[in-house]
Design a protein around this motif. Sequence first.
Motif, short mmCIF file in Angstrom:
data_model
loop_
_atom_site.label_atom_id
_atom_site.label_comp_id
_atom_site.label_asym_id
_atom_site.label_seq_id
_atom_site.Cartn_x
_atom_site.Cartn_y
_atom_site.Cartn_z
N GLU A 33 4.16 19.46 49.36
CA GLU A 33 2.75 19.55 49.75
C GLU A 33 2.10 18.17 49.84
OE1 GLU A 33 0.58 22.05 47.12
OE2 GLU A 33 -1.14 22.21 48.46
N HIS A 34 2.35 17.31 48.86
CA HIS A 34 1.61 16.05 48.83
C HIS A 34 2.46 14.83 49.14
CE1 HIS A 34 -1.50 18.43 47.03
NE2 HIS A 34 -0.73 18.76 46.01
N SER A 35 3.76 14.89 48.88
CA SER A 35 4.52 13.65 48.98
C SER A 35 5.48 13.63 50.16
CB SER A 35 5.23 13.34 47.66
OG SER A 35 5.93 14.46 47.19
N GLY A 36 5.19 14.44 51.16
CA GLY A 36 5.95 14.39 52.40
C GLY A 36 7.35 14.95 52.28
N THR A 37 8.19 14.58 53.25
CA THR A 37 9.57 15.06 53.27
C THR A 37 10.48 14.04 52.62
OG1 THR A 37 9.20 16.38 55.24
CG2 THR A 37 11.47 15.75 54.78
N GLN A 38 11.33 14.50 51.75
CA GLN A 38 12.23 13.60 51.04
C GLN A 38 13.65 14.09 51.23
OE1 GLN A 38 10.76 13.66 47.06
NE2 GLN A 38 8.73 12.98 47.69
N ASP A 92 -4.85 25.35 39.22
CA ASP A 92 -3.39 25.42 39.13
C ASP A 92 -2.84 24.48 38.05
OD1 ASP A 92 -0.56 25.40 40.23
OD2 ASP A 92 -1.21 23.40 40.83
N LEU A 93 -3.42 23.28 37.95
CA LEU A 93 -2.93 22.32 36.95
C LEU A 93 -3.19 22.82 35.54
CD1 LEU A 93 -3.97 18.87 38.47
CD2 LEU A 93 -1.67 19.80 38.24
N TYR A 94 -4.32 23.49 35.37
CA TYR A 94 -4.63 24.00 34.04
C TYR A 94 -3.76 25.22 33.71
CZ TYR A 94 -7.24 25.36 29.94
OH TYR A 94 -7.58 25.67 28.65
N ALA A 95 -3.66 26.12 34.68
CA ALA A 95 -2.90 27.35 34.44
C ALA A 95 -1.43 27.06 34.21
CB ALA A 95 -3.08 28.30 35.61
N LYS A 96 -0.88 26.16 35.04
CA LYS A 96 0.57 25.95 35.02
C LYS A 96 1.00 24.91 33.98
CE LYS A 96 4.19 25.83 38.52
NZ LYS A 96 4.48 25.49 39.91
N TYR A 97 0.18 23.88 33.79
CA TYR A 97 0.61 22.79 32.92
C TYR A 97 -0.35 22.53 31.75
CZ TYR A 97 3.38 21.79 37.11
OH TYR A 97 4.22 21.88 38.19
N LEU A 109 -6.32 10.63 44.53
CA LEU A 109 -6.06 11.22 43.22
C LEU A 109 -7.20 12.15 42.81
CD1 LEU A 109 -4.22 11.30 40.71
CD2 LEU A 109 -5.61 9.46 39.76
N VAL A 110 -8.41 11.68 43.01
CA VAL A 110 -9.58 12.50 42.65
C VAL A 110 -9.60 13.78 43.50
CG1 VAL A 110 -12.09 12.54 42.86
CG2 VAL A 110 -10.97 10.66 41.65
N LYS A 111 -9.27 13.64 44.77
CA LYS A 111 -9.20 14.83 45.64
C LYS A 111 -8.10 15.80 45.15
CE LYS A 111 -10.83 12.48 49.77
NZ LYS A 111 -10.35 11.67 50.91
N LEU A 112 -6.99 15.22 44.72
CA LEU A 112 -5.89 16.04 44.22
C LEU A 112 -6.31 16.78 42.95
CD1 LEU A 112 -2.89 16.66 44.79
CD2 LEU A 112 -2.26 14.67 43.44
N PHE A 113 -6.96 16.09 42.04
CA PHE A 113 -7.48 16.73 40.82
C PHE A 113 -8.39 17.89 41.20
CE2 PHE A 113 -7.30 12.64 38.03
CZ PHE A 113 -5.97 12.88 37.78
N ASN A 114 -9.24 17.63 42.17
CA ASN A 114 -10.24 18.61 42.57
C ASN A 114 -9.59 19.85 43.18
OD1 ASN A 114 -12.91 19.05 42.40
ND2 ASN A 114 -13.48 17.99 44.29
N SER A 115 -8.65 19.62 44.11
CA SER A 115 -8.08 20.76 44.83
C SER A 115 -7.10 21.55 43.97
CB SER A 115 -7.38 20.27 46.11
OG SER A 115 -6.23 19.53 45.77
N ARG A 116 -6.53 20.91 42.94
CA ARG A 116 -5.52 21.60 42.16
C ARG A 116 -5.97 21.92 40.74
NH1 ARG A 116 0.20 20.01 43.13
NH2 ARG A 116 0.41 21.54 41.45
N LYS A 159 -19.33 10.33 30.00
CA LYS A 159 -18.37 10.70 28.95
C LYS A 159 -17.98 12.16 29.01
CE LYS A 159 -19.67 7.00 25.88
NZ LYS A 159 -20.44 6.61 24.69
N ALA A 160 -18.84 12.97 29.62
CA ALA A 160 -18.54 14.40 29.75
C ALA A 160 -17.64 14.68 30.96
CB ALA A 160 -19.83 15.20 29.87
N GLY A 161 -17.39 13.66 31.74
CA GLY A 161 -16.57 13.83 32.94
C GLY A 161 -17.41 13.71 34.20
N LEU A 162 -17.00 12.83 35.08
CA LEU A 162 -17.73 12.64 36.34
C LEU A 162 -17.49 13.82 37.27
CD1 LEU A 162 -16.60 8.94 36.63
CD2 LEU A 162 -19.01 9.62 36.52
N GLU A 163 -18.49 14.10 38.12
CA GLU A 163 -18.29 15.15 39.13
C GLU A 163 -17.45 14.58 40.26
OE1 GLU A 163 -21.89 17.12 40.53
OE2 GLU A 163 -22.79 16.55 38.61
N LEU A 164 -16.33 15.18 40.50
CA LEU A 164 -15.37 14.57 41.42
C LEU A 164 -15.87 14.61 42.87
CD1 LEU A 164 -12.07 15.89 39.80
CD2 LEU A 164 -13.31 13.79 39.33
N ASP A 165 -16.45 15.72 43.27
CA ASP A 165 -17.01 15.82 44.63
C ASP A 165 -18.03 14.72 44.89
OD1 ASP A 165 -15.70 17.98 45.64
OD2 ASP A 165 -17.09 19.45 44.78
#
Lengths: 336, 336
Positions: B301-306, A25-30, A15-22, A49-55
């Motif tokens: 991308e993340h959840s495989g083939t459905q 896109d997550l901010y722009a799109k959603y 999940l943390v990797k997903l947050f990091n890589s996206r 409290k300011a947010g952990l560094e995901l890397d």
Amino acid sequence: MRIILCGFGVVGQSLVKLFNSRSEDLYAKYGLKPRVIGVFDSKGSAVDKAGLELDKLIEVKKKFGTVKNYANTKNNMSGVDMIKNLEADVLIETTASNYKDAEPGMTHIISAMKKRMHVISVNKGPLALAFPSLMELATYNQVIFKFSGTVGGGTPILDYAKNSLRGERITSFSGILNGTTNYILTNMAKGLTFETALKDAKDKGYVEADESLDLDGLDAAAKLVILANWVMDMKVTMPDINCKGIRNVTTDDIKKATKNNCAIKLIASCNKELIVEPKEVSVDDPLCVNGTLNAIAFTSEHSGTQTIIGKGAGGMETASSILRDLLDIRQEIVKS
Amino acid sequence: MRIILCGFGVVGQSLVKLFNSRSEDLYAKYGLKPRVIGVFDSKGSAVDKAGLELDKLIEVKKKFGTVKNYANTKNNMSGVDMIKNLEADVLIETTASNYKDAEPGMTHIISAMKKRMHVISVNKGPLALAFPSLMELATYNQVIFKFSGTVGGGTPILDYAKNSLRGERITSFSGILNGTTNYILTNMAKGLTFETALKDAKDKGYVEADESLDLDGLDAAAKLVILANWVMDMKVTMPDINCKGIRNVTTDDIKKATKNNCAIKLIASCNKELIVEPKEVSVDDPLCVNGTLNAIAFTSEHSGTQTIIGKGAGGMETASSILRDLLDIRQEIVKS
């Protein structure tokens, strides 16, 4: 959005990797900006409290096997203390499922709801043992409770049944909800004995630390509880499931099934009764999938039987379902 | 909600039956009160601004083969006149698909949108020939345009890809989107010649009046256009599809596939290019379904083939998808 993450195993890290890589896109799109302010694993915790560094979080976990070493502070909060003392919007519960008392997940979820945090759980334990009362608690505290990843991993089975089939009435369903036993049964059909197939599944890392969860059908039963509550509006928990695992499936049973153009699968079904048991399924039935795949067939009043097939587990897959839940929560919050 | 229904064949009649049998439940559960104020078929029309009697409509159609005899009036409105002169909230377009000029459906849809009616179409023609511009027209006129029933019949494939997988990125997909050719190919795999299998499919009523729509892959191509636009945000129409039907599939091809543990299926795929063609599919692939079933596999991308499998056609199944669209429209209207 401020997040507390309970458990930092394969799913938490994915999940943390997903947050990091996206993140862009997550901010722009959603408009979603996830800020993980606290994480804990079995050995310790990390807070900012300011947010952990995901890397850094991933790196520390990899190096030390725990997030405890993220900072050089001594005040290592317990999970429950973190939930009680940190101001967060969402709690994400990813600790291991157990079906005895569902702890520590149960306490995490209840504490978070009482503090008016929204909750996402991929831990099946609390839902299996107390689905109806957890839903009540969520309603009472006016928080959103999501658990897409508990059934089907990344395959949105719960959402499909509830949303894609709105206006329709699902009359029954049955499915292969545990990939590990499906893998074992598939290999037995190829000629392996139960023992050899089990060993192979263990070697591949498919079997839960407590093998009983897979072999005795408890994992499938937990998912059946969740489906029955969510899709069929039943108010049930684990003791309501008539559950039989695959330990007694013999090579003879398998051979007999093959002769009938069938395969033996561990089927969880809801058709008046809630049952988990090994059953013969015709190989021509779309439900009859092999390997670690999961499959579920919903029978509806007007639109026939619909089968969904996908990977039922996996770190990134399950993380993608958590992301879906998070987007839903964000959307709900923005609306209100 | 005032409805104009274009076309009163199997789907239109099933929809009216569905409204009739579920009227109480639809009102109680969703606040939906469908009022069919105008219906027309190829021979004539029936109008009642207060709402037509659904039982009577079915009865008249059964007795006379047209709704024209519903009332003893002479002023039999044409479809286009009805759309221009009646005040309705939603137009439901169920006339037959054609891929030459998409008429009369195209005119019905455009006229309705210009009159600010929301539109539900299960007619694939207009979408296949003009998806991008119809979406623009809908946006411009601020109406909702829904078409769930065009792909998968009652199986909510479009909704699944768009909504159940939100937050996820679908990278490619492929599917069996035409039940008729799947039925023929399934029977050829059992040893029938193309001619015999085609005759059997015709006898069972599975083949379109214009058999080319099935056999030359046009129906599958139209569905591929809709999926590509809706799921992948591509702006494409029929001429963008590289389309080959099943007429040249030989018994030898089938035998060769069987030897490879495969079956030949008419596969519509979107992976950079948009292609409809007969292809070998492993029988172990969840996509490899038989009979008239449809199946589609989304790779994400993340959840495989459905894979989703269901009946791709049928009057009541398609009617259930119209009902879903109608509930969505109602929900949207209530919100705004």
